[in-house]
Write a protein that holds these residues in place. Sequence first.
Motif, PDB file in Angstrom:
ATOM      1  N   VAL A   1       0.844  -1.200   0.000  1.00 34.25           N
ATOM      2  CA  VAL A   1       0.000   0.000   0.000  1.00 34.25           C
ATOM      3  C   VAL A   1       0.883   1.256   0.000  1.00 34.25           C
ATOM      4  O   VAL A   1       0.650   2.190  -0.758  1.00 34.25           O
ATOM      5  CB  VAL A   1      -0.966  -0.002   1.211  1.00 34.25           C
ATOM      6  N   ILE A   2       1.902   1.254   0.855  1.00 33.66           N
ATOM      7  CA  ILE A   2       2.807   2.406   0.917  1.00 33.66           C
ATOM      8  C   ILE A   2       3.549   2.571  -0.402  1.00 33.66           C
ATOM      9  O   ILE A   2       3.665   3.689  -0.933  1.00 33.66           O
ATOM     10  CB  ILE A   2       3.790   2.260   2.091  1.00 33.66           C
ATOM     11  N   ALA A   3       4.036   1.488  -0.972  1.00 30.23           N
ATOM     12  CA  ALA A   3       4.769   1.565  -2.239  1.00 30.23           C
ATOM     13  C   ALA A   3       3.862   2.077  -3.363  1.00 30.23           C
ATOM     14  O   ALA A   3       4.288   2.909  -4.176  1.00 30.23           O
ATOM     15  CB  ALA A   3       5.343   0.193  -2.597  1.00 30.23           C
ATOM     16  N   ASP A   4       2.623   1.599  -3.407  1.00 34.09           N
ATOM     17  CA  ASP A   4       1.687   2.061  -4.437  1.00 34.09           C
ATOM     18  C   ASP A   4       1.379   3.552  -4.285  1.00 34.09           C
ATOM     19  O   ASP A   4       1.345   4.296  -5.271  1.00 34.09           O
ATOM     20  CB  ASP A   4       0.378   1.253  -4.384  1.00 34.09           C
ATOM     21  N   ALA A   5       1.164   4.003  -3.048  1.00 35.32           N
ATOM     22  CA  ALA A   5       0.890   5.424  -2.807  1.00 35.32           C
ATOM     23  C   ALA A   5       2.090   6.282  -3.185  1.00 35.32           C
ATOM     24  O   ALA A   5       1.942   7.335  -3.822  1.00 35.32           O
ATOM     25  CB  ALA A   5       0.513   5.644  -1.344  1.00 35.32           C
ATOM     26  N   LEU A   6       3.271   5.829  -2.833  1.00 41.78           N
ATOM     27  CA  LEU A   6       4.491   6.561  -3.168  1.00 41.78           C
ATOM     28  C   LEU A   6       4.692   6.631  -4.680  1.00 41.78           C
ATOM     29  O   LEU A   6       4.963   7.700  -5.243  1.00 41.78           O
ATOM     30  CB  LEU A   6       5.696   5.900  -2.490  1.00 41.78           C
TER      31      LEU A   6
ATOM     32  N   ALA B   1       2.419   6.346  -7.029  1.00 43.11           N
ATOM     33  CA  ALA B   1       1.376   7.186  -7.630  1.00 43.11           C
ATOM     34  C   ALA B   1       1.668   8.665  -7.421  1.00 43.11           C
ATOM     35  O   ALA B   1       1.490   9.487  -8.332  1.00 43.11           O
ATOM     36  CB  ALA B   1       0.003   6.820  -7.051  1.00 43.11           C
ATOM     37  N   ALA B   2       2.129   9.029  -6.226  1.00 38.80           N
ATOM     38  CA  ALA B   2       2.443  10.435  -5.935  1.00 38.80           C
ATOM     39  C   ALA B   2       3.607  10.921  -6.791  1.00 38.80           C
ATOM     40  O   ALA B   2       3.574  12.035  -7.335  1.00 38.80           O
ATOM     41  CB  ALA B   2       2.758  10.598  -4.456  1.00 38.80           C
ATOM     42  N   ILE B   3       4.630  10.114  -6.941  1.00 38.23           N
ATOM     43  CA  ILE B   3       5.788  10.501  -7.761  1.00 38.23           C
ATOM     44  C   ILE B   3       5.375  10.624  -9.220  1.00 38.23           C
ATOM     45  O   ILE B   3       5.743  11.591  -9.908  1.00 38.23           O
ATOM     46  CB  ILE B   3       6.948   9.498  -7.579  1.00 38.23           C
ATOM     47  N   ALA B   4       4.590   9.673  -9.707  1.00 38.23           N
ATOM     48  CA  ALA B   4       4.135   9.721 -11.104  1.00 38.23           C
ATOM     49  C   ALA B   4       3.279  10.951 -11.360  1.00 38.23           C
ATOM     50  O   ALA B   4       3.362  11.572 -12.434  1.00 38.23           O
ATOM     51  CB  ALA B   4       3.356   8.449 -11.443  1.00 38.23           C
ATOM     52  N   LYS B   5       2.466  11.348 -10.380  1.00 33.81           N
ATOM     53  CA  LYS B   5       1.623  12.528 -10.538  1.00 33.81           C
ATOM     54  C   LYS B   5       2.469  13.802 -10.556  1.00 33.81           C
ATOM     55  O   LYS B   5       2.181  14.734 -11.307  1.00 33.81           O
ATOM     56  CB  LYS B   5       0.597  12.579  -9.395  1.00 33.81           C
ATOM     57  N   GLN B   6       3.496  13.836  -9.739  1.00 28.20           N
ATOM     58  CA  GLN B   6       4.354  15.027  -9.673  1.00 28.20           C
ATOM     59  C   GLN B   6       5.303  15.135 -10.866  1.00 28.20           C
ATOM     60  O   GLN B   6       5.674  16.237 -11.266  1.00 28.20           O
ATOM     61  CB  GLN B   6       5.179  15.002  -8.377  1.00 28.20           C
ATOM     62  N   PHE B   7       5.702  14.001 -11.392  1.00 29.82           N
ATOM     63  CA  PHE B   7       6.669  13.985 -12.508  1.00 29.82           C
ATOM     64  C   PHE B   7       6.144  13.104 -13.636  1.00 29.82           C
ATOM     65  O   PHE B   7       6.734  12.064 -13.970  1.00 29.82           O
ATOM     66  CB  PHE B   7       8.028  13.452 -12.026  1.00 29.82           C
TER      67      PHE B   7
END
Length: 118
Positions: A100-105, A107-113
Motif C-alpha cells: 500500500v505504501i509503495a503504491d501510494a508513493l 502514484a504520488a511521484i508519477a503525478k508530480q513527474f
Amino acid sequence: MKADNKTEAKAAADDVVRNAKAISAAVASFYGDDARTGMLNLLSGHWGAVKDMTDASQKGDETGVQSAMDAGIANAADIAKFLTAGEAETWMAMQAHMDVIADALAAAIAKQFPDKAS
C-alpha cells in the motif's frame, strides 16, 4: 532432588508457570492475545512432558522416560509450527502494508513527474 522435597518441587513448578506466562506474554506482544493462550497451552504440554520424564527417570522406568521424551519432542515441533504460522501471518500483513505504501508513493511521484513516469 526437588521432587523429593514438596516445598522445593512446588517452588520449581511455580517458577515454570511464571516463566511460561512471561514467554506467552512476549509471544502475545507480536502475535496478539489469542497467541498468548495457544503458547501457554503448548508450554503446558512441554512442562508435562519434562515432568513425566523426570518422574519416570526417578522410578527407573526407561520406557516411560522414552515415551515422555517422544512427547516432548512432538510438543517442541508443535511449538515451532505455532510460531512459524504466526510469523507467516504477520509477514503477510506487513507485506500488504508495504505494498500500500509503495503504491501510494509510486502514484504520488508519477503525478508530480508525469514526464518521467512510464
